[in-house]
Design a protein around this motif. Sequence first.
Motif, PDB file in Angstrom:
ATOM      1  N   UNK A  54       0.567  -1.589   0.126  1.00  0.00           N
ATOM      2  CA  UNK A  54      -0.046  -0.342  -0.011  1.00  0.00           C
ATOM      3  C   UNK A  54       1.073   1.602  -0.292  1.00  0.00           C
ATOM      4  N   UNK A  55       1.925   1.840   0.548  1.00  0.00           N
ATOM      5  CA  UNK A  55       2.833   2.270   0.630  1.00  0.00           C
ATOM      6  C   UNK A  55       3.354   2.402  -0.186  1.00  0.00           C
ATOM      7  N   UNK A  72       3.182  -7.873  -4.443  1.00  0.00           N
ATOM      8  CA  UNK A  72       3.300  -8.311  -2.876  1.00  0.00           C
ATOM      9  C   UNK A  72       2.104  -7.678  -2.438  1.00  0.00           C
ATOM     10  N   UNK A  73       0.835  -7.491  -2.906  1.00  0.00           N
ATOM     11  CA  UNK A  73      -0.511  -6.504  -2.164  1.00  0.00           C
ATOM     12  C   UNK A  73      -1.003  -7.849  -2.538  1.00  0.00           C
ATOM     13  N   UNK A  74      -1.570  -8.652  -3.861  1.00  0.00           N
ATOM     14  CA  UNK A  74      -2.063  -9.586  -3.799  1.00  0.00           C
ATOM     15  C   UNK A  74      -1.807 -10.994  -3.135  1.00  0.00           C
ATOM     16  N   UNK A 180      -9.702  -2.798   4.670  1.00  0.00           N
ATOM     17  CA  UNK A 180      -8.247  -1.770   4.702  1.00  0.00           C
ATOM     18  C   UNK A 180      -7.198  -1.569   4.169  1.00  0.00           C
ATOM     19  N   UNK A 181      -6.594  -2.469   3.864  1.00  0.00           N
ATOM     20  CA  UNK A 181      -5.200  -2.467   3.162  1.00  0.00           C
ATOM     21  C   UNK A 181      -5.524  -2.709   1.936  1.00  0.00           C
ATOM     22  N   UNK A 182      -6.177  -3.362   1.947  1.00  0.00           N
ATOM     23  CA  UNK A 182      -6.451  -4.158   0.168  1.00  0.00           C
ATOM     24  C   UNK A 182      -6.460  -2.418  -0.547  1.00  0.00           C
TER      25      UNK A 182
END
Length: 257
Positions: A54-55, A72-74, A180-182
């Motif tokens: 996210x960042x 990386x998110x997934x 939230x992070x997604x």
Amino acid sequence: EAPTPVSALLSGALLAVSFYAILRFYEVAVRCLGGALPRETLLGFGLASLGLAALSVARQRDLKRLLAYSSIEHMGILAVGMSFSATLAIVGVLLHVLAHAAAKGTAFFGAGNALRSLRTKDLREIRGGLALLPWGGPMLVLAILALSALPPFGIFRSELLIVAGGLQSGQDATALVLVGLTLLATLGLTWYTSAIMLSPPAETPVDVAPTSRPRANGWIAASMVVGLFALVVLGLHPPGSLMALLTHAAVQLGGHP
């Protein structure tokens, strides 16, 4: 930095194989150490990956790196989903592996087409992508929407199953943090995509005038069409035999009702 076909393979095949290896070690760890420590380890790494992604997405200026941090998110979503341990969540995790491979491969083909045609992947220099890339631009936007878990694409279904499995297993707070992070990572991804695709075209420099750009690559276009078709099928009506196979695999991985 890799050529477009290699980037698509790295995101679609290598990540899936790597996660498969993690699942094999997870099975062994659960049988040797009990379920608590392996689940907490996956949860910790998953949330850390989501936070990093996210960042990083919010500060990216390179189109292909933007997609790489989305990967990386997934992967973080997959790790958190496995930590829920509910059969429903694990089915969503396994479906997510397939849907992410299709979406990210399609997105990297779109990014490669943009780089090939515009000769830059700097997000600050690309404007008016839909006008400059009449076929690749719209399909890249659709791939980004798929990665953002919007219906009717497969990632919407898989993430819905993961969150539902988290709620089913009583981990409401973790499911809320996951959402939230997604959402934060998705906002960064869609923001940059909107800026480069939906904005008015900038004045075209002489060396990248439309007449001097390479012609559209039919193989890339065909690959993107296949990827988008697979995403729609996985989102609207995945084959019953596939879902039965994923459910069986989820039970083998220790999923509970």
